[in-house]
Design an enzyme around this catalytic site. Structure first.
Site, PDB file in Angstrom:
ATOM      1  CB  SER A 179      23.321  97.542  -6.462  1.00 49.05           C
ATOM      2  OG  SER A 179      24.541  97.270  -5.803  1.00 49.05           O
ATOM      3  CG  HIS A 207      19.837  96.791  -8.820  1.00 47.66           C
ATOM      4  ND1 HIS A 207      18.977  97.333  -7.899  1.00 47.66           N
ATOM      5  CD2 HIS A 207      20.767  96.102  -8.109  1.00 47.66           C
ATOM      6  CE1 HIS A 207      19.372  97.018  -6.685  1.00 47.66           C
ATOM      7  NE2 HIS A 207      20.463  96.273  -6.779  1.00 47.66           N
ATOM      8  CE  LYS A 238      18.038  93.716  -5.596  1.00 46.98           C
ATOM      9  NZ  LYS A 238      17.857  93.604  -4.166  1.00 46.98           N
TER      10      LYS A 238
END
Ligand SMILES: Cc1ncc(COP(=O)(O)O)c(C=O)c1O
Length: 398
Positions: A179, A207, A238
């Site tokens: 990340s 991610h 996300k």
């Protein structure tokens, strides 16, 4: 010590080290541009990689779900909060991840704490990459297992540990895309080691979900490793633009977690509008691969631009997370402030989030950035370049 003295002392120490943090209100929706201090600025610090957080289909799905099911789930999943919406999304996430089953968690942080502390405990061993996310680190600590931190992405270092550490249960945990560093774990090699040394393997795709892989399912999909990984974890807050997290794996794993994971058992289920929005996001991820392509294109353009004006940007060439290394914490925050004044919102990341001496601007791109946005960002970095001190490479351990 009086509480106020304790707080003041701690504050003084943080300020002296340049580590004082504070909250900055953002107005309007999360988009390529956001409103900070009343001004529209280009956002280079959101994990809303595909630009879905403000997508009309997600908003519509959330509104409809609120009308039909209400706002709150009202209870934990094991009491009365296990709504049909949760089960439907879990079935879809399992198919998406190429797994038998999946389970929703309230957040990625909850998922990592709950899974790790269920899989290993006292007398067991957990092997953790040195640059893993804080939620994995905290899960390892909470578990009570012996924690063996191996040098970042270093399979030889991992093997040296696996060879000499005996334990009843052994678990390897790693981010898939890191990340803060924008690089990928050597997952195929780690799978080989997990099988050779009879260890479980947990991969955090926070991610990578929505961004990598042919269908957007993540790095595990991109490498075709689904059947070799014990636990695939990812987030819905996300690239999927919603909130919450999932864990995917075998039916036996999911049944085990339903009965063991305290961060699943003892918390209220995800709210229906959030679940419906995540389901809508999943449909877009599957149907609009062009969003992934745009993220990659923007990442390449931004990296090339920053390298061209002399910034040190390690990480993988096409990764959507770009660590712009500065080194010193104060210089990093000065650069971040100068960028904001120049119309670019790019957050500085300091210890303890990253190792000492490796403070950086963590720049992230979105599918909804245009070429002109990326070029404007590079121009702003160029204008602020003189404020940054020389970059240092990240240390491997923390
Ligand atoms: C790698 C990684 N894992 C887990 C999390 C936690 O996810 P959540 O924000 O859903 O708690 C994050 C980020 O927040 C992350 O970057």
């Amino acid at each position: 010590m009086r509480p106020d003295d304790l707080f003041a002392e701690d504050r003084q120490r943080r300020v002296a080290l340049g580590l004082q943090r504070s909250l900055r209100p953002v107005d309007g929706p999360q988009d390529a541009r956001v409103i900070v201090d009343g001004c529209a600025v280009l956002s280079l610090c959101s994990n809303n990689y595909l630009g879905l957080a403000n997508h009309p289909a997600l908003i519509e799905a959330a509104v409809e779900a609120a009308r039909e099911y209400g706002i709150g789930a009202g209870a934990s999943r094991l009491i009365s909060g296990s709504m049909r919406l949760h089960h439907d999304l879990e079935d879809r996430l399992a198919a998406f991840k190429g797994a038998e089953a999946s389970l929703l968690f309230t957040s990625g942080y909850h998922a990592n704490l709950g899974v790790i502390s269920s899989l290993v405990g006292d007398g067991d061993a957990v092997f953790s990459d040195a640059l893993n996310h804080a939620s994995l680190i905290d899960g390892c600590r909470l578990s009570g297992a012996a924690v063996h931190v191996y040098a970042h992405a270093d399979v030889d270092a991992l093997e040296r540990r696996l060879r000499v550490v005996p334990a009843r249960r052994r678990l390897i945990v790693t981010d898939s895309v890191f990340s803060m560093d924008g690089d990928a774990a050597p997952l195929a090699d780690i799978c080989d080691l997990a099988e050779r040394y009879d260890a479980m393997l947990m991969v955090d795709e926070a991610h990578a979900t929505g961004v990598l892989g042919r269908r957007g399912a993540g790095l595990v999909e991109a490498l075709g490793l689904e059947p070799r990984i014990t636990v695939q974890m990812g987030t819905l807050g996300k690239a999927l633009g919603a909130f919450g997290a999932y864990v995917a794996g075998s039916r036996a794993l999911i049944e085990f977690l339903v009965n063991r994971a305290r961060t699943f058992i003892f918390t209220t289920a995800l709210p229906p509008p959030v679940v419906a929005a995540a389901a809508a996001a999943l449909r877009i991820v599957e149907r609009e691969p062009e969003r992934r392509a745009a993220v990659r294109r923007n990442a390449l353009r931004l990296r090339e631009g920053l390298l061209g004006i002399g910034y040190d940007v390690p990480g993988d060439a096409d990764c959507h997370i770009l660590p712009v290394l500065v080194g010193d914490a104060e210089a990093t925050m000065a650069l971040s402030a100068a960028l904001l004044a120049a119309g670019v919102f790019a957050h500085g990341i300091r210890p303890p989030t990253v190792p000492d001496g490796t403070a950086r601007i963590r720049a992230t791109v979105m599918a909804t950035h245009t070429d002109a946005d990326i070029d404007a960002a590079v121009e702003a970095f160029a204008a602020c370049a003189r404020r940054a001190r020389p970059a240092r490479r990240p240390a491997l351990q923390r």
